[in-house]
Scaffold this active site. Structure first.
Site, PDB file in Angstrom:
ATOM      1  N   LYS A 101       0.839  -1.202   0.000  1.00 28.19           N
ATOM      2  CA  LYS A 101       0.000   0.000   0.000  1.00 28.19           C
ATOM      3  C   LYS A 101       0.878   1.257   0.000  1.00 28.19           C
ATOM      4  O   LYS A 101       2.087   1.188   0.239  1.00 28.19           O
ATOM      5  CB  LYS A 101      -0.925  -0.050   1.224  1.00 28.19           C
ATOM      6  CG  LYS A 101      -1.874  -1.271   1.234  1.00 28.19           C
ATOM      7  CD  LYS A 101      -2.789  -1.237   2.456  1.00 28.19           C
ATOM      8  CE  LYS A 101      -3.639  -2.493   2.571  1.00 28.19           C
ATOM      9  NZ  LYS A 101      -4.530  -2.447   3.759  1.00 28.19           N
TER      10      LYS A 101
ATOM     11  N   TYR B 209     -12.557  -3.818  -2.212  1.00 26.71           N
ATOM     12  CA  TYR B 209     -13.091  -3.796  -0.852  1.00 26.71           C
ATOM     13  C   TYR B 209     -14.617  -3.793  -0.883  1.00 26.71           C
ATOM     14  O   TYR B 209     -15.255  -3.043  -0.148  1.00 26.71           O
ATOM     15  CB  TYR B 209     -12.564  -2.571  -0.102  1.00 26.71           C
ATOM     16  CG  TYR B 209     -11.130  -2.706   0.388  1.00 26.71           C
ATOM     17  CD1 TYR B 209     -10.674  -3.880   0.992  1.00 26.71           C
ATOM     18  CD2 TYR B 209     -10.242  -1.639   0.287  1.00 26.71           C
ATOM     19  CE1 TYR B 209      -9.362  -3.992   1.455  1.00 26.71           C
ATOM     20  CE2 TYR B 209      -8.933  -1.741   0.759  1.00 26.71           C
ATOM     21  CZ  TYR B 209      -8.499  -2.922   1.342  1.00 26.71           C
ATOM     22  OH  TYR B 209      -7.210  -3.025   1.808  1.00 26.71           O
TER      23      TYR B 209
ATOM     24  N   PHE C  52     -16.432   4.405   7.171  1.00 25.15           N
ATOM     25  CA  PHE C  52     -15.006   4.761   7.057  1.00 25.15           C
ATOM     26  C   PHE C  52     -14.453   4.573   5.648  1.00 25.15           C
ATOM     27  O   PHE C  52     -13.266   4.787   5.411  1.00 25.15           O
ATOM     28  CB  PHE C  52     -14.165   3.962   8.071  1.00 25.15           C
ATOM     29  CG  PHE C  52     -14.278   2.465   7.956  1.00 25.15           C
ATOM     30  CD1 PHE C  52     -13.530   1.758   7.018  1.00 25.15           C
ATOM     31  CD2 PHE C  52     -15.128   1.744   8.796  1.00 25.15           C
ATOM     32  CE1 PHE C  52     -13.632   0.377   6.897  1.00 25.15           C
ATOM     33  CE2 PHE C  52     -15.241   0.354   8.678  1.00 25.15           C
ATOM     34  CZ  PHE C  52     -14.484  -0.323   7.730  1.00 25.15           C
TER      35      PHE C  52
ATOM     36  N   ARG D 163      -0.413 -14.150   5.159  1.00 26.48           N
ATOM     37  CA  ARG D 163      -1.245 -13.549   6.224  1.00 26.48           C
ATOM     38  C   ARG D 163      -0.496 -13.571   7.560  1.00 26.48           C
ATOM     39  O   ARG D 163      -0.573 -12.624   8.332  1.00 26.48           O
ATOM     40  CB  ARG D 163      -2.574 -14.290   6.384  1.00 26.48           C
ATOM     41  CG  ARG D 163      -3.524 -14.224   5.204  1.00 26.48           C
ATOM     42  CD  ARG D 163      -4.304 -12.961   5.061  1.00 26.48           C
ATOM     43  NE  ARG D 163      -5.299 -12.706   6.089  1.00 26.48           N
ATOM     44  CZ  ARG D 163      -6.137 -11.676   6.046  1.00 26.48           C
ATOM     45  NH1 ARG D 163      -6.118 -10.811   5.031  1.00 26.48           N
ATOM     46  NH2 ARG D 163      -6.994 -11.478   7.015  1.00 26.48           N
TER      47      ARG D 163
ATOM     48  N   THR E  41      -5.026  -7.270  11.193  1.00 23.05           N
ATOM     49  CA  THR E  41      -5.487  -6.075  10.472  1.00 23.05           C
ATOM     50  C   THR E  41      -5.112  -4.784  11.201  1.00 23.05           C
ATOM     51  O   THR E  41      -4.585  -3.847  10.595  1.00 23.05           O
ATOM     52  CB  THR E  41      -7.027  -6.143  10.316  1.00 23.05           C
ATOM     53  OG1 THR E  41      -7.368  -7.377   9.685  1.00 23.05           O
ATOM     54  CG2 THR E  41      -7.546  -4.978   9.497  1.00 23.05           C
TER      55      THR E  41
ATOM     56  N   ARG F  71       2.771  -5.704   9.800  1.00 21.26           N
ATOM     57  CA  ARG F  71       1.851  -4.673  10.292  1.00 21.26           C
ATOM     58  C   ARG F  71       2.189  -4.246  11.718  1.00 21.26           C
ATOM     59  O   ARG F  71       2.064  -3.073  12.068  1.00 21.26           O
ATOM     60  CB  ARG F  71       0.414  -5.186  10.200  1.00 21.26           C
ATOM     61  CG  ARG F  71      -0.091  -5.233   8.753  1.00 21.26           C
ATOM     62  CD  ARG F  71      -1.335  -6.061   8.628  1.00 21.26           C
ATOM     63  NE  ARG F  71      -2.091  -5.787   7.405  1.00 21.26           N
ATOM     64  CZ  ARG F  71      -3.237  -6.359   7.112  1.00 21.26           C
ATOM     65  NH1 ARG F  71      -3.766  -7.260   7.934  1.00 21.26           N
ATOM     66  NH2 ARG F  71      -3.880  -6.063   5.992  1.00 21.26           N
TER      67      ARG F  71
ATOM     68  N   ASN G 137      -1.826   0.013   7.352  1.00 18.75           N
ATOM     69  CA  ASN G 137      -1.270  -1.296   7.720  1.00 18.75           C
ATOM     70  C   ASN G 137      -0.418  -1.948   6.624  1.00 18.75           C
ATOM     71  O   ASN G 137      -0.236  -3.164   6.585  1.00 18.75           O
ATOM     72  CB  ASN G 137      -2.366  -2.223   8.246  1.00 18.75           C
ATOM     73  CG  ASN G 137      -3.479  -2.450   7.244  1.00 18.75           C
ATOM     74  OD1 ASN G 137      -3.357  -2.066   6.082  1.00 18.75           O
ATOM     75  ND2 ASN G 137      -4.546  -3.081   7.682  1.00 18.75           N
TER      76      ASN G 137
ATOM     77  N   HIS H 297      -1.648  -5.605   1.911  1.00 20.52           N
ATOM     78  CA  HIS H 297      -2.872  -6.399   1.778  1.00 20.52           C
ATOM     79  C   HIS H 297      -2.478  -7.791   1.327  1.00 20.52           C
ATOM     80  O   HIS H 297      -1.585  -7.940   0.498  1.00 20.52           O
ATOM     81  CB  HIS H 297      -3.812  -5.807   0.719  1.00 20.52           C
ATOM     82  CG  HIS H 297      -4.862  -6.794   0.277  1.00 20.52           C
ATOM     83  ND1 HIS H 297      -6.034  -6.962   0.973  1.00 20.52           N
ATOM     84  CD2 HIS H 297      -4.879  -7.713  -0.727  1.00 20.52           C
ATOM     85  CE1 HIS H 297      -6.737  -7.930   0.382  1.00 20.52           C
ATOM     86  NE2 HIS H 297      -6.060  -8.409  -0.647  1.00 20.52           N
TER      87      HIS H 297
ATOM     88  N   GLU I 117      -9.751 -11.487  -6.406  1.00 18.92           N
ATOM     89  CA  GLU I 117      -8.872 -10.309  -6.355  1.00 18.92           C
ATOM     90  C   GLU I 117      -7.850 -10.322  -7.497  1.00 18.92           C
ATOM     91  O   GLU I 117      -7.610  -9.297  -8.133  1.00 18.92           O
ATOM     92  CB  GLU I 117      -8.145 -10.279  -5.003  1.00 18.92           C
ATOM     93  CG  GLU I 117      -9.084  -9.994  -3.843  1.00 18.92           C
ATOM     94  CD  GLU I 117      -8.423 -10.115  -2.466  1.00 18.92           C
ATOM     95  OE1 GLU I 117      -9.114  -9.882  -1.464  1.00 18.92           O
ATOM     96  OE2 GLU I 117      -7.225 -10.449  -2.389  1.00 18.92           O
TER      97      GLU I 117
HETATM   98  P1  DAT Z   1      -7.420  -7.362   6.160  1.00 20.24           P
HETATM   99  O1  DAT Z   1      -6.743  -6.230   5.453  1.00 20.24           O
HETATM  100  O2  DAT Z   1      -6.643  -7.824   7.354  1.00 20.24           O
HETATM  101  O3  DAT Z   1      -7.805  -8.488   5.230  1.00 20.24           O
HETATM  102  P2  DAT Z   1     -10.211  -6.501   6.056  1.00 20.24           P
HETATM  103  O4  DAT Z   1     -10.323  -7.164   4.729  1.00 20.24           O
HETATM  104  O5  DAT Z   1     -11.275  -6.799   7.066  1.00 20.24           O
HETATM  105  O6  DAT Z   1      -8.795  -6.788   6.758  1.00 20.24           O
HETATM  106  O7  DAT Z   1     -10.216  -4.922   5.862  1.00 20.24           O
HETATM  107  C1  DAT Z   1      -9.548  -4.311   4.799  1.00 20.24           C
HETATM  108  C2  DAT Z   1      -8.963  -2.989   5.264  1.00 20.24           C
HETATM  109  O8  DAT Z   1     -10.006  -2.093   5.663  1.00 20.24           O
HETATM  110  C3  DAT Z   1      -8.065  -3.159   6.488  1.00 20.24           C
HETATM  111  O9  DAT Z   1      -6.724  -3.387   6.086  1.00 20.24           O
HETATM  112  C4  DAT Z   1      -8.255  -1.883   7.244  1.00 20.24           C
HETATM  113  C5  DAT Z   1      -9.648  -1.418   6.870  1.00 20.24           C
HETATM  114  N1  DAT Z   1     -10.650  -1.734   7.910  1.00 20.24           N
HETATM  115  C6  DAT Z   1     -11.248  -2.942   8.121  1.00 20.24           C
HETATM  116  N2  DAT Z   1     -12.110  -2.876   9.126  1.00 20.24           N
HETATM  117  C7  DAT Z   1     -12.077  -1.603   9.584  1.00 20.24           C
HETATM  118  C8  DAT Z   1     -12.752  -0.886  10.631  1.00 20.24           C
HETATM  119  N3  DAT Z   1     -13.667  -1.480  11.421  1.00 20.24           N
HETATM  120  N4  DAT Z   1     -12.443   0.421  10.820  1.00 20.24           N
HETATM  121  C9  DAT Z   1     -11.547   1.041  10.019  1.00 20.24           C
HETATM  122  N5  DAT Z   1     -10.883   0.435   9.002  1.00 20.24           N
HETATM  123  C10 DAT Z   1     -11.142  -0.867   8.797  1.00 20.24           C
HETATM  124 MG    MG Z   2      -9.192  -8.577   3.639  1.00 20.22          MG
END
Ligand code: DAT
Ligand code: MG
Length: 172
Positions: free
Chosen positions: A12, A52, A60, A95, A101, A112, A126, A129, A140
């Site tokens: 990122k 996403y 957010f 992972r 996350t 991370r 973070n 991805h 993806e």
């Molecule tokens: P990951 O990146 O560990 O697969 P994810 O797919 O649930 O996690 O979420 C994608 C991204 O979105 C993550 O890197 C950070 C952001 N994110 C997820 N849940 C969030 C939340 N509750 N508040 C703020 N940002 C969030």
């Molecule tokens: Mg994810």
């Protein structure tokens, strides 16, 4: 290989801003994972919403997009590095190296945990991805790459006519 997997890895914009790219690629190659596709991408709103899809209705999401696209770091950093990695249990392996996350909850030995932060807007910066299952990896990888951008045949493709010439696209 008993459980050959492919996974999408995105470095990122904060990874690029912090000059962590080489470091992270080294960690992934030490895990005996091989790169089968790579490129630099400027992330559009459309691509971010596809990637996403499970988050695009969240309050957010706008802040997440401004971070994920690199907008918050200025034009010079509006880009991500995208990779397809291949290897034994590649998904779980990446992972585990990436960590949880939330960078504040991530083990400090993970990417991370070591390099992530939560910024003043509350956005998790973070760094990386990575796909969380074979199903999301496939979805993806198909969102980010064309078949000809990957050096191995990883999913079925089909030929289509495009402006009079033939092109190879993902079969579904
Ligand atoms: P990951 O990146 O560990 O697969 P994810 O797919 O649930 O996690 O979420 C994608 C991204 O979105 C993550 O890197 C950070 C952001 N994110 C997820 N849940 C969030 C939340 N509750 N508040 C703020 N940002 C969030
Ligand atoms: Mg994810």
């Amino acid at each position: 290989m008993a459980n050959r997997e492919y996974t999408l890895v995105i470095l990122k914009p904060d990874c690029i801003v912090k000059s962590l790219t080489g470091n992270i690629i080294s960690r992934l190659s030490e895990a005996r994972l091989r790169i089968v596709g790579s490129k630099v991408v400027r992330v559009s709103r459309e691509l971010a919403e596809k990637h996403y899809a499970h988050l695009k209705e969240k309050p957010f999401f706008n802040d997440l997009f401004d971070y994920f696209s690199g907008k918050i770091y200025g034009e010079d950093y509006e880009r991500v590095l995208v990779f397809v990695y291949e290897g034994e249990d590649a998904i779980g392996r990446v992972r585990r190296i990436a960590g949880a996350t939330n960078p504040f909850e991530a083990d400090p030995t993970t990417i991370r945990g070591a390099y992530g932060r939560i910024n003043q807007k509350g956005v998790m910066e973070n760094v990386i991805h990575s796909s969380d299952s074979p199903e999301s990896a496939e979805k993806e990888i198909k969102n980010w790459f064309k078949p000809d951008e990957i050096v191995e045949d990883i999913y079925p493709t089909k030929k289509v006519k495009l402006d009079g010439s033939e092109a190879r696209v993902w079969a579904e």
